[in-house]
Design an enzyme around this catalytic site. Sequence first.
Site, PDB file in Angstrom:
ATOM      1  CB  ALA A  11       1.810  -0.374  10.031  1.00  0.00           C
ATOM      2  CE1 TYR A  16      -1.178   8.198   9.211  1.00  0.00           C
ATOM      3  CE2 TYR A  16      -0.433   6.189   8.455  1.00  0.00           C
ATOM      4  CZ  TYR A  16      -0.295   7.715   8.292  1.00  0.00           C
ATOM      5  OH  TYR A  16       0.309   8.212   7.435  1.00  0.00           O
ATOM      6  CB  ALA A  32      -4.049   4.770   3.520  1.00  0.00           C
ATOM      7  N   GLY A  91       7.111  -1.433  -2.491  1.00  0.00           N
ATOM      8  CA  GLY A  91       6.612  -0.135  -2.420  1.00  0.00           C
ATOM      9  C   GLY A  91       7.186   0.600  -3.770  1.00  0.00           C
ATOM     10  N   PRO A 102       0.998  -1.121  -0.110  1.00  0.00           N
ATOM     11  CG  PRO A 102       0.147  -0.980   2.286  1.00  0.00           C
ATOM     12  CD  PRO A 102       0.619  -1.880   1.410  1.00  0.00           C
ATOM     13  CB  THR A 112      -0.195   7.742   0.739  1.00  0.00           C
ATOM     14  OG1 THR A 112      -0.645   7.084   1.880  1.00  0.00           O
ATOM     15  CG2 THR A 112      -0.752   9.027   0.623  1.00  0.00           C
ATOM     16  CD  GLN A 156      -2.957   0.139   4.248  1.00  0.00           C
ATOM     17  OE1 GLN A 156      -2.977   1.437   4.190  1.00  0.00           O
ATOM     18  NE2 GLN A 156      -1.540  -0.653   4.756  1.00  0.00           N
TER      19      GLN A 156
END
Length: 358
Positions: free
Chosen positions: A175, A178, A55, A315, A22, A24, A97
């Site tokens: 993770a 958050y 996310a 990633g 995942p 952003t 996610q």
Amino acid sequence: MKLLETYQLGPFMLRNRVVMAPMTRNRVTPEGLAGALAAEYYHQRATMGLLVSEAIAISADAIGYPMIPGIYNKVQVESWRGITDRVHEAGGLIFAQLWHSGRAGHSSAKDGGVMVAPSAIAIRGQQIFTKTGLKDFEVPRALTTAEVGAIIRDYQDAAERAMEAGFDGIELNAANGYLPNQFLADGVNTRDDEYGGGVENRCRFILEAMDAMVQVCGPGRVGIKLSPSTDRYDITESNPLALYGYLVGALNPLPLAYLHFMQPLSTVDAAYWPKDVISAFGGLTVHTVIANGGYNQQRAEQEVESGRAQLVSFGALALANPDLPARFAAGAPLNTPDASTFYGGNEHGYTDYPFWKK
């Protein structure tokens, strides 16, 4: 090459063991809608065994910074349906996610709504990106016990909407500082109700949220991402080995898809944080282990060959190389990620990375 072998993940046969982590990307509308550009982005990467979405906010209150997608209304659900359809057309699989920022954001991102957290403790020594530039983090309002229960229901509702949107499953973002991570950490969570205090109570929020999401998604369709050695957003924990050891064991009875462990990306104090998260916690779970955190092809192959992890997520390499499994198979050169285009913008650095040609 074991990394490119198929793998049975719950009800799904993955075409390889390469997972898109995942990430952003901040490329949605102000209304939290992911459109045609995002659909192309995920479609391009569908040859990876599993995609995990960026996310996604579970509610309007979950938002902490600008241009974050949501899944809390019908229009957002339909926008995600356009993405999951494209991934499935390419034979891919995609998990959503689910995310709540907690204190790790700024009230300006939600029209002045107050940031909330387990306790009224602000993030120290850091600033947050907002529409009007960098700002200090605010002191959040401590959630009431009733509000904690309401957020768990928000996660359950978001999981149900994710399934309506065509996602194959969901991943809880627990993770990187958050909200779920904030409940875990004793340096952030100083509550005196059933969600604070000892290890068992601090794990309760995550365990109840995971159980609620399994109820609507079914077996093998719910995963969780954990970062036991990450102090991002001022996360402090006095005994991470005891905390995460208990949490991993307590997750074992649930019929989960996987545990997604993030290795530390920077130097950590060996006396405080585990330097090798997979070694510390991977052997404690009965579930599939996804290893994440700075892996290249060689290290990833070693991880799955050793049996320490069954899958490895990438990633920046997945971002810059939409055909990553094909490049791994051929030993082809990799595109270099352009960090200046990671967040926000248009197709540049998003859907225009070239595919490999022989």
